[in-house]
Design a protein around this motif. Structure first.
Motif, PDB file in Angstrom:
ATOM      1  N   LYS A  28       0.855  -1.175   0.000  1.00  0.00           N
ATOM      2  CA  LYS A  28       0.000   0.000   0.000  1.00  0.00           C
ATOM      3  C   LYS A  28       0.900   1.237   0.000  1.00  0.00           C
ATOM      4  O   LYS A  28       1.855   1.315   0.767  1.00  0.00           O
ATOM      5  CB  LYS A  28      -0.899  -0.039   1.237  1.00  0.00           C
ATOM      6  N   LEU A  29       0.590   2.194  -0.840  1.00  0.00           N
ATOM      7  CA  LEU A  29       1.418   3.390  -0.962  1.00  0.00           C
ATOM      8  C   LEU A  29       1.168   4.399   0.149  1.00  0.00           C
ATOM      9  O   LEU A  29       2.078   5.117   0.555  1.00  0.00           O
ATOM     10  CB  LEU A  29       1.179   4.053  -2.317  1.00  0.00           C
ATOM     11  N   ALA A  30      -0.068   4.483   0.627  1.00  0.00           N
ATOM     12  CA  ALA A  30      -0.425   5.434   1.683  1.00  0.00           C
ATOM     13  C   ALA A  30      -1.785   5.038   2.250  1.00  0.00           C
ATOM     14  O   ALA A  30      -2.532   4.297   1.634  1.00  0.00           O
ATOM     15  CB  ALA A  30      -0.488   6.854   1.124  1.00  0.00           C
ATOM     16  N   SER A  31      -2.102   5.579   3.427  1.00  0.00           N
ATOM     17  CA  SER A  31      -3.418   5.281   3.998  1.00  0.00           C
ATOM     18  C   SER A  31      -4.378   6.456   3.857  1.00  0.00           C
ATOM     19  O   SER A  31      -5.565   6.315   4.100  1.00  0.00           O
ATOM     20  CB  SER A  31      -3.297   4.859   5.453  1.00  0.00           C
ATOM     21  N   LYS A  32      -3.869   7.632   3.430  1.00  0.00           N
ATOM     22  CA  LYS A  32      -4.718   8.804   3.228  1.00  0.00           C
ATOM     23  C   LYS A  32      -4.284   9.537   1.965  1.00  0.00           C
ATOM     24  O   LYS A  32      -3.135   9.450   1.549  1.00  0.00           O
ATOM     25  CB  LYS A  32      -4.610   9.771   4.407  1.00  0.00           C
ATOM     26  N   LYS A  33      -5.239  10.263   1.388  1.00  0.00           N
ATOM     27  CA  LYS A  33      -4.929  11.090   0.235  1.00  0.00           C
ATOM     28  C   LYS A  33      -5.704  12.387   0.331  1.00  0.00           C
ATOM     29  O   LYS A  33      -6.731  12.465   1.019  1.00  0.00           O
ATOM     30  CB  LYS A  33      -5.243  10.361  -1.064  1.00  0.00           C
ATOM     31  N   LEU A  34      -5.215  13.401  -0.333  1.00  0.00           N
ATOM     32  CA  LEU A  34      -5.870  14.697  -0.384  1.00  0.00           C
ATOM     33  C   LEU A  34      -6.564  14.843  -1.724  1.00  0.00           C
ATOM     34  O   LEU A  34      -5.981  14.550  -2.769  1.00  0.00           O
ATOM     35  CB  LEU A  34      -4.847  15.825  -0.213  1.00  0.00           C
ATOM     36  N   CYS A  35      -7.813  15.298  -1.678  1.00  0.00           N
ATOM     37  CA  CYS A  35      -8.624  15.453  -2.888  1.00  0.00           C
ATOM     38  C   CYS A  35      -9.389  16.766  -2.818  1.00  0.00           C
ATOM     39  O   CYS A  35      -9.479  17.391  -1.768  1.00  0.00           O
ATOM     40  CB  CYS A  35      -9.621  14.302  -3.010  1.00  0.00           C
ATOM     41  N   ALA A  36      -9.987  17.143  -3.943  1.00  0.00           N
ATOM     42  CA  ALA A  36     -10.826  18.337  -3.981  1.00  0.00           C
ATOM     43  C   ALA A  36     -12.249  18.029  -3.530  1.00  0.00           C
ATOM     44  O   ALA A  36     -12.983  18.928  -3.145  1.00  0.00           O
ATOM     45  CB  ALA A  36     -10.838  18.921  -5.388  1.00  0.00           C
ATOM     46  N   ASP A  37     -12.641  16.751  -3.585  1.00  0.00           N
ATOM     47  CA  ASP A  37     -13.988  16.332  -3.179  1.00  0.00           C
ATOM     48  C   ASP A  37     -13.887  14.953  -2.526  1.00  0.00           C
ATOM     49  O   ASP A  37     -12.846  14.320  -2.560  1.00  0.00           O
ATOM     50  CB  ASP A  37     -14.930  16.288  -4.382  1.00  0.00           C
ATOM     51  N   ASP A  38     -14.975  14.486  -1.938  1.00  0.00           N
ATOM     52  CA  ASP A  38     -14.966  13.217  -1.202  1.00  0.00           C
ATOM     53  C   ASP A  38     -14.687  11.998  -2.070  1.00  0.00           C
ATOM     54  O   ASP A  38     -14.225  10.976  -1.580  1.00  0.00           O
ATOM     55  CB  ASP A  38     -16.299  13.016  -0.466  1.00  0.00           C
ATOM     56  N   ASP A  39     -14.982  12.072  -3.366  1.00  0.00           N
ATOM     57  CA  ASP A  39     -14.787  10.935  -4.259  1.00  0.00           C
ATOM     58  C   ASP A  39     -13.544  11.067  -5.145  1.00  0.00           C
ATOM     59  O   ASP A  39     -13.304  10.209  -6.000  1.00  0.00           O
ATOM     60  CB  ASP A  39     -16.022  10.744  -5.144  1.00  0.00           C
ATOM     61  N   CYS A  40     -12.806  12.146  -4.983  1.00  0.00           N
ATOM     62  CA  CYS A  40     -11.579  12.409  -5.765  1.00  0.00           C
ATOM     63  C   CYS A  40     -11.857  12.421  -7.266  1.00  0.00           C
ATOM     64  O   CYS A  40     -11.060  11.927  -8.068  1.00  0.00           O
ATOM     65  CB  CYS A  40     -10.494  11.392  -5.430  1.00  0.00           C
ATOM     66  N   LEU A  41     -12.997  12.985  -7.658  1.00  0.00           N
ATOM     67  CA  LEU A  41     -13.374  13.037  -9.072  1.00  0.00           C
ATOM     68  C   LEU A  41     -12.977  14.340  -9.750  1.00  0.00           C
ATOM     69  O   LEU A  41     -12.790  14.373 -10.962  1.00  0.00           O
ATOM     70  CB  LEU A  41     -14.888  12.838  -9.220  1.00  0.00           C
ATOM     71  N   GLY A  66       7.657  16.975 -20.585  1.00  0.00           N
ATOM     72  CA  GLY A  66       6.826  17.933 -21.302  1.00  0.00           C
ATOM     73  C   GLY A  66       5.354  17.578 -21.332  1.00  0.00           C
ATOM     74  O   GLY A  66       4.518  18.420 -21.664  1.00  0.00           O
ATOM     75  N   GLN A  67       5.011  16.370 -20.973  1.00  0.00           N
ATOM     76  CA  GLN A  67       3.630  15.908 -21.008  1.00  0.00           C
ATOM     77  C   GLN A  67       2.802  16.603 -19.926  1.00  0.00           C
ATOM     78  O   GLN A  67       3.276  16.834 -18.822  1.00  0.00           O
ATOM     79  CB  GLN A  67       3.620  14.402 -20.795  1.00  0.00           C
ATOM     80  N   LEU A  68       1.554  16.927 -20.248  1.00  0.00           N
ATOM     81  CA  LEU A  68       0.638  17.524 -19.275  1.00  0.00           C
ATOM     82  C   LEU A  68      -0.187  16.423 -18.623  1.00  0.00           C
ATOM     83  O   LEU A  68      -0.603  15.470 -19.284  1.00  0.00           O
ATOM     84  CB  LEU A  68      -0.281  18.538 -19.954  1.00  0.00           C
ATOM     85  N   ILE A  69      -0.432  16.575 -17.325  1.00  0.00           N
ATOM     86  CA  ILE A  69      -1.144  15.570 -16.546  1.00  0.00           C
ATOM     87  C   ILE A  69      -2.154  16.267 -15.644  1.00  0.00           C
ATOM     88  O   ILE A  69      -1.823  17.224 -14.941  1.00  0.00           O
ATOM     89  CB  ILE A  69      -0.156  14.764 -15.664  1.00  0.00           C
ATOM     90  N   TYR A  70      -3.406  15.781 -15.674  1.00  0.00           N
ATOM     91  CA  TYR A  70      -4.419  16.251 -14.740  1.00  0.00           C
ATOM     92  C   TYR A  70      -4.238  15.496 -13.429  1.00  0.00           C
ATOM     93  O   TYR A  70      -4.133  14.275 -13.415  1.00  0.00           O
ATOM     94  CB  TYR A  70      -5.830  15.981 -15.253  1.00  0.00           C
ATOM     95  N   VAL A  71      -4.233  16.224 -12.298  1.00  0.00           N
ATOM     96  CA  VAL A  71      -4.052  15.616 -10.978  1.00  0.00           C
ATOM     97  C   VAL A  71      -5.403  15.547 -10.279  1.00  0.00           C
ATOM     98  O   VAL A  71      -6.119  16.548 -10.190  1.00  0.00           O
ATOM     99  CB  VAL A  71      -3.055  16.427 -10.118  1.00  0.00           C
ATOM    100  N   TYR A  72      -5.729  14.338  -9.762  1.00  0.00           N
ATOM    101  CA  TYR A  72      -7.004  14.122  -9.070  1.00  0.00           C
ATOM    102  C   TYR A  72      -6.845  13.887  -7.571  1.00  0.00           C
ATOM    103  O   TYR A  72      -7.773  14.103  -6.814  1.00  0.00           O
ATOM    104  CB  TYR A  72      -7.752  12.939  -9.683  1.00  0.00           C
ATOM    105  N   SER A  73      -5.684  13.391  -7.151  1.00  0.00           N
ATOM    106  CA  SER A  73      -5.439  13.190  -5.720  1.00  0.00           C
ATOM    107  C   SER A  73      -3.954  13.231  -5.443  1.00  0.00           C
ATOM    108  O   SER A  73      -3.130  13.026  -6.341  1.00  0.00           O
ATOM    109  CB  SER A  73      -6.035  11.863  -5.232  1.00  0.00           C
ATOM    110  N   LYS A  74      -3.632  13.509  -4.178  1.00  0.00           N
ATOM    111  CA  LYS A  74      -2.243  13.575  -3.723  1.00  0.00           C
ATOM    112  C   LYS A  74      -2.129  12.689  -2.487  1.00  0.00           C
ATOM    113  O   LYS A  74      -2.779  12.965  -1.477  1.00  0.00           O
ATOM    114  CB  LYS A  74      -1.854  15.016  -3.381  1.00  0.00           C
ATOM    115  N   LEU A  75      -1.347  11.628  -2.588  1.00  0.00           N
ATOM    116  CA  LEU A  75      -1.193  10.738  -1.436  1.00  0.00           C
ATOM    117  C   LEU A  75      -0.462  11.468  -0.320  1.00  0.00           C
ATOM    118  O   LEU A  75       0.477  12.230  -0.563  1.00  0.00           O
ATOM    119  CB  LEU A  75      -0.407   9.482  -1.832  1.00  0.00           C
ATOM    120  N   VAL A  76      -0.908  11.245   0.909  1.00  0.00           N
ATOM    121  CA  VAL A  76      -0.270  11.836   2.079  1.00  0.00           C
ATOM    122  C   VAL A  76       0.953  10.991   2.392  1.00  0.00           C
ATOM    123  O   VAL A  76       0.843   9.787   2.647  1.00  0.00           O
ATOM    124  CB  VAL A  76      -1.238  11.887   3.282  1.00  0.00           C
ATOM    125  N   LYS A  77       2.113  11.633   2.351  1.00  0.00           N
ATOM    126  CA  LYS A  77       3.376  10.928   2.545  1.00  0.00           C
ATOM    127  C   LYS A  77       3.455  10.318   3.939  1.00  0.00           C
ATOM    128  O   LYS A  77       3.105  10.946   4.923  1.00  0.00           O
ATOM    129  CB  LYS A  77       4.544  11.892   2.331  1.00  0.00           C
TER     130      LYS A  77
END
Length: 135
Positions: A28-41, A66-77
């Protein structure tokens, strides 16, 4: 001869059923993540890759400099783990990969635009940490 055939069939059946019975365990990479909404959509930000990255397994995405990427969540380190964000590639030249969401190291990207703050802390689960199509 007949025993040999039965032995081969038994061996093949056991070999084919084993992956379904045991599965493949991934840390498992992390137990929590940061999102803009409850479903990380909702999209948090748009980032640009500063380096190429080859995904080590199916939870991650390959990115090119150079590639662009949309970010939906950030794992809490946690502890000594790396800092990973989840997102999908963007752009017509990456059409085959658009819509594929996966993790990539935060250290390899720079934020180009912030759409909204990632202020919701959401627990991670096996389902949203591991791509169900991973074998």
């Amino acid at each position: 001869m007949t025993q040999r055939v039965y032995f081969i069939i038994l061996f093949l059946c056991l070999g084919l059923m084993n992956p379904f019975a045991t599965g493949i365990f991934m840390d498992k990479l992390a137990s929590k993540k940061l999102c803009a909404d409850d479903d990380c959509l909702y999209t948090i930000s748009l980032v640009r890759a500063e380096e190429d990255y080859n995904a080590p397994d199916c939870r991650f995405i390959n990115i090119k400099k150079g590639q662009l990427i949309y970010v939906y969540s950030k794992l809490v380190k946690e502890k000594e783990s790396g800092e990973f964000w989840a997102g999908s590639v963007y752009g017509e030249e990456y059409e085959d990969h658009m819509g594929t969401v996966g993790y990539f190291p935060r250290s390899l990207v720079s934020e180009q635009h912030v759409y909204q703050e990632a202020n919701k802390t959401v627990p991670t689960t096996v389902r949203n940490l591991q791509n169900p199509s991973c074998i």
